[in-house]
Design an enzyme around this catalytic site. Structure first.
Site, PDB file in Angstrom:
ATOM      1  N   ARG A  70       0.979  -1.235  -0.006  1.00 21.22           N
ATOM      2  CA  ARG A  70       0.035  -0.178   0.124  1.00 21.22           C
ATOM      3  C   ARG A  70       0.813   1.159   0.137  1.00 21.22           C
ATOM      4  O   ARG A  70       2.084   1.049   0.370  1.00 21.22           O
ATOM      5  CB  ARG A  70      -0.930  -0.036   1.222  1.00 21.22           C
ATOM      6  N   ASN A 125       2.310   4.660   1.495  1.00 20.27           N
ATOM      7  CA  ASN A 125       2.568   5.120   2.775  1.00 20.27           C
ATOM      8  C   ASN A 125       2.881   6.744   2.724  1.00 20.27           C
ATOM      9  O   ASN A 125       2.233   7.283   2.142  1.00 20.27           O
ATOM     10  CB  ASN A 125       3.708   4.177   3.478  1.00 20.27           C
ATOM     11  N   ASN A 170       8.929   5.959   4.013  1.00 18.01           N
ATOM     12  CA  ASN A 170       8.469   6.670   5.028  1.00 18.01           C
ATOM     13  C   ASN A 170       8.615   8.138   4.801  1.00 18.01           C
ATOM     14  O   ASN A 170       8.531   8.764   3.653  1.00 18.01           O
ATOM     15  CB  ASN A 170       8.942   6.305   6.280  1.00 18.01           C
ATOM     16  N   ASP A 189      10.760   7.169  11.529  1.00 18.70           N
ATOM     17  CA  ASP A 189       9.270   7.231  10.505  1.00 18.70           C
ATOM     18  C   ASP A 189       9.136   8.349   9.698  1.00 18.70           C
ATOM     19  O   ASP A 189       9.991   8.627   9.048  1.00 18.70           O
ATOM     20  CB  ASP A 189       8.252   7.045  11.774  1.00 18.70           C
TER      21      ASP A 189
HETATM   22 ZN    ZN Z   1       5.051   6.704   8.747  1.00 13.20          ZN
END
Ligand code: ZN
Length: 314
Positions: free
Chosen positions: A100, A102, A153, A207
């Protein structure tokens, strides 16, 4: 420096709060609740948090210069009109793969960069290196820039637009590339910050991230309970901001002077014990007094051809 972290929007996310984007025009904070498939819009003027829920993963949101928002739904990049709730699918990527979309963000020329990640199986494992990094150009075409990504990310660019920073969370690295803004190309890949380097004492997984006016990166440490300010040249940690949750996911600068740092986090599949220790999981936090600030995040500059493209459900 006397940083302060406050809870801004308490437990508004039931799954993975992510993708914060400050819209200076409307004084709203846009963010997503990925697994829940929700797009949120919090108004700094009224304090109200609106949301619209789709029927699949929604992992990014960026306003379009010409109106509406670019969002992701599963493996598709879409245009969303909040007033009419109309969705137009613009492009679908990673055909045939269990992935998917992100995180995603626009560069200074208004092209959207977004990456994909593999899904976890029931055992919590994921296939490695199946994700990719793409861009949606302002002419509406999609280009693939990199393969062999595991969990695509955070994205950020230096103020001179000559360096792009990019996080693949699985190898726990912040990469740097030479960046050509006009052609939208990357070269000279290197590791700017390695979370596996034990001398750095960086906890968790890098992240989402943003960049301040001094070119320092602010990276959310998922499972690390912190947002850290890092020097991408030396790789050193400058500041560490503790948040009252273990799983911060991303951050962006915003507010009237762009000196507030908005921080999202995850509440998704938290063990009972962790939920007890961190009941604020799923909230949006605001850090102030950081001694620095950011700049407005670019919008998508492309034209959305509303006549073409299949309509998705409303
Ligand atoms: Zn993230």
């Amino acid at each position: 420096m006397s940083a302060k972290v406050e809870t801004l929007i308490e437990c508004s996310c039931v799954s993975v709060g992510e993708g914060p984007h400050w819209d200076g025009e409307s004084h709203t904070l846009l963010y997503v609740d990925i697994i829940d498939g929700s797009l949120h819009r919090w108004s700094a003027t009224t304090g109200l948090d609106e949301k619209h829920t789709f029927d699949t993963f929604c992992s990014l949101v960026v306003p379009c210069r010409k109106g509406g928002y670019l969002i992701s739904l599963g493996k598709s990049i879409c245009h969303f009109d909040w007033d009419t709730k109309k969705v137009i699918i613009l492009h679908t990527v990673d055909e045939g793969l269990d992935t998917r979309i992100n995180d995603g963000k626009c560069d200074a020329s208004g092209r959207l960069w977004f990456g994909t990640m593999t899904m976890q199986n029931a055992q919590g494992e994921r296939e490695l290196y199946k994700g990719s990094l793409y861009s949606l150009e302002v002419d509406g075409t999609v280009r693939k820039h990199k393969g062999e990504i595991t969990v695509s990310n955070g994205l950020a660019w230096s103020a001179d637009n000559r360096t792009m920073y990019y996080i693949d969370s699985h190898p726990r690295k912040v990469f740097a590339y030479d960046f050509d803004l006009s052609s939208g190309t990357l070269s000279n890949a290197r590791v700017a910050i390695d979370f596996d380097d034990e001398t750095k004492q960086l906890e968790g997984f890098p992240d989402g991230m943003t960049i301040d006016v001094n070119g320092k990166l602010w990276v959310a440490c998922f499972h690390g309970g912190k947002v850290v300010q890092l020097d991408p040249v030396t790789g050193n940690t400058i500041t560490s901001i503790e948040v009252p949750v273990n799983r911060p996911t991303s951050c962006c600068f915003g507010g009237t002077n762009y000196d507030d740092l908005f921080i999202t986090c995850s509440r998704y599949s938290l063990p009972e014990e962790e939920l007890k220790q961190t009941p604020l999981a799923g909230s949006v936090f605001r850090a102030t007094g950081l001694g620095t600030k950011g700049t407005p995040a670019p919008l998508y500059e492309g034209i959305i051809n509303k006549a073409s493209g299949p309509d998705c459900r409303i």
